[in-house]
Scaffold this active site. Structure first.
Site, PDB file in Angstrom:
ATOM      1  N   GLY A  56       0.936  -1.129   0.142  1.00 37.77           N
ATOM      2  CA  GLY A  56      -0.131  -0.030  -0.017  1.00 37.77           C
ATOM      3  C   GLY A  56       0.988   1.090  -0.017  1.00 37.77           C
ATOM      4  N   GLU A  57       0.634   1.985   1.104  1.00 37.09           N
ATOM      5  CA  GLU A  57       1.501   3.407   0.898  1.00 37.09           C
ATOM      6  C   GLU A  57       1.847   3.267   2.570  1.00 37.09           C
ATOM      7  OE1 GLU A  57       3.010   5.708  -0.823  1.00 37.09           O
ATOM      8  OE2 GLU A  57       3.642   6.279   1.244  1.00 37.09           O
ATOM      9  N   SER A  58       3.159   3.227   2.732  1.00 34.29           N
ATOM     10  CA  SER A  58       3.918   2.995   4.162  1.00 34.29           C
ATOM     11  C   SER A  58       3.600   4.375   4.877  1.00 34.29           C
ATOM     12  CB  SER A  58       5.350   2.563   3.885  1.00 34.29           C
ATOM     13  OG  SER A  58       6.024   3.697   3.226  1.00 34.29           O
ATOM     14  N   HIS A 105       5.149  -8.627  -4.321  1.00 28.50           N
ATOM     15  CA  HIS A 105       3.629  -8.919  -4.017  1.00 28.50           C
ATOM     16  C   HIS A 105       3.354 -10.185  -4.452  1.00 28.50           C
ATOM     17  CE1 HIS A 105       2.409  -4.695  -2.878  1.00 28.50           C
ATOM     18  NE2 HIS A 105       3.286  -4.625  -3.944  1.00 28.50           N
ATOM     19  N   GLU A 131       0.928 -11.935  -3.125  1.00 29.32           N
ATOM     20  CA  GLU A 131      -0.370 -12.243  -3.150  1.00 29.32           C
ATOM     21  C   GLU A 131      -1.172 -11.855  -4.370  1.00 29.32           C
ATOM     22  OE1 GLU A 131       1.338  -9.740  -2.153  1.00 29.32           O
ATOM     23  OE2 GLU A 131       0.405  -7.817  -2.586  1.00 29.32           O
ATOM     24  N   ARG A 185      12.685   3.577  -0.139  1.00 30.95           N
ATOM     25  CA  ARG A 185      11.332   3.575  -0.719  1.00 30.95           C
ATOM     26  C   ARG A 185      11.349   4.009  -1.982  1.00 30.95           C
ATOM     27  NH1 ARG A 185       8.355   7.899   0.932  1.00 30.95           N
ATOM     28  NH2 ARG A 185       6.275   6.877   0.178  1.00 30.95           N
ATOM     29  N   CYS A 234       6.419  -5.356   0.637  1.00 38.96           N
ATOM     30  CA  CYS A 234       6.318  -3.743   0.242  1.00 38.96           C
ATOM     31  C   CYS A 234       6.381  -2.697   0.811  1.00 38.96           C
ATOM     32  CB  CYS A 234       5.388  -3.723  -1.302  1.00 38.96           C
ATOM     33  SG  CYS A 234       5.745  -2.582  -2.331  1.00 38.96           S
ATOM     34  N   ILE A 287       5.995  -3.156  -7.446  1.00 36.73           N
ATOM     35  CA  ILE A 287       5.200  -2.134  -7.649  1.00 36.73           C
ATOM     36  C   ILE A 287       5.605  -0.544  -6.791  1.00 36.73           C
ATOM     37  CG2 ILE A 287       2.743  -1.157  -7.663  1.00 36.73           C
ATOM     38  CD1 ILE A 287       1.678  -3.841  -7.702  1.00 36.73           C
ATOM     39  N   ARG A 288       6.078   0.233  -7.382  1.00 36.50           N
ATOM     40  CA  ARG A 288       6.735   1.443  -6.817  1.00 36.50           C
ATOM     41  C   ARG A 288       7.570   0.763  -5.285  1.00 36.50           C
ATOM     42  NH1 ARG A 288       6.134   6.287  -7.823  1.00 36.50           N
ATOM     43  NH2 ARG A 288       6.214   7.117  -5.673  1.00 36.50           N
TER      44      ARG A 288
END
Ligand code: GLN
Length: 205
Positions: A58-60, A185, A187, A119, A90, A148-149
């Site tokens: 997600g976004e840490s 990822h 998942e 990051r 991630c 992903i990023r």
């Protein structure tokens, strides 16, 4: 017929997925497909019920702010310190890293893994990519990994094992005690081996 009672698979443990933000639903689905009783975790009382935890992508920086706002950061740190198995993917890897490079101002992590993680390490030229990784712990075949990023592990402390690297040697999966982290990822690809690896830690404890 003699056999195991129905419903009592080896993965019958109750595990949690931090569900503040990010792709927690996908992790819950993978863990349930393996027979685990997987629950979304948003409150300290829910964390107290589980024997292991996945922290999703997600976004840490958002996950950090929400975990502090919801009073989860301190219980999460205590759970990590107690040796609870935790698997971070991630943004989740960033959350369990001791040191975060290129964090936003004021961003904190829970820590636990003695690593420095950067990051968005692949820059805007290469936001997302996929590759196959040989991972000794998981055996053959190589794991197809989606980034992903994604963050990169730039330094590992003496107690940390790098378990997957890119072809240029950069570290993208680590473990230290009961903490497991991947930059990518699993998942999202239908390959459940990392989730099983995590569940094995939970049942071994
Ligand atoms: N770039 C995100 C962060 O810094 C991580 C991206 C992801 O989880 N896919 O938290």
């Amino acid at each position: 017929m003699v056999g195991k009672p129905l419903g009592l698979s080896k993965n019958a443990a109750i595990v949690g997925v931090l569900a503040l933000q990010g792709d927690f639903r996908e992790h819950i689905a993978v863990l349930r497909s393996l027979g685990a009783d997987a629950l979304p975790i948003r409150r300290p009382e829910e964390l107290a019920e589980v024997a292991g935890l996945v922290i999703p992508g997600g976004e840490s920086s958002v996950m950090d702010k929400m975990s502090r706002a919801f009073g989860l950061a301190a219980p999460l740190k205590a759970a990590i310190a107690s040796g609870m198995p935790v698997y971070g993917t991630c943004a989740g890897l960033i959350m369990i890293a001791d040191r975060v490079l290129d964090a936003i101002a004021g961003q904190q992590s829970l820590g636990g893994l003695d690593i420095s993680v950067r990051r968005n390490a692949f820059g805007s030229q290469l936001d997302s990519f996929e590759t196959d990784l040989d991972i000794l712990e998981l055996g053959a075949p190589p794991m197809h990994a989606v980034f992903i990023r994604a963050p990169i592990v730039e330094e590992v402390g003496p107690g940390v094992r790098a378990i997957a690297t890119l072809s240029d040697g950069r570290v993208v999966a680590v473990e230290q005690g009961n903490l497991i982290g991947t930059s990518f990822h699993p998942e999202m690809t239908g390959d459940t081996r990392f989730h099983q690896y995590f569940l094995d830690r939970v049942s071994a404890r």
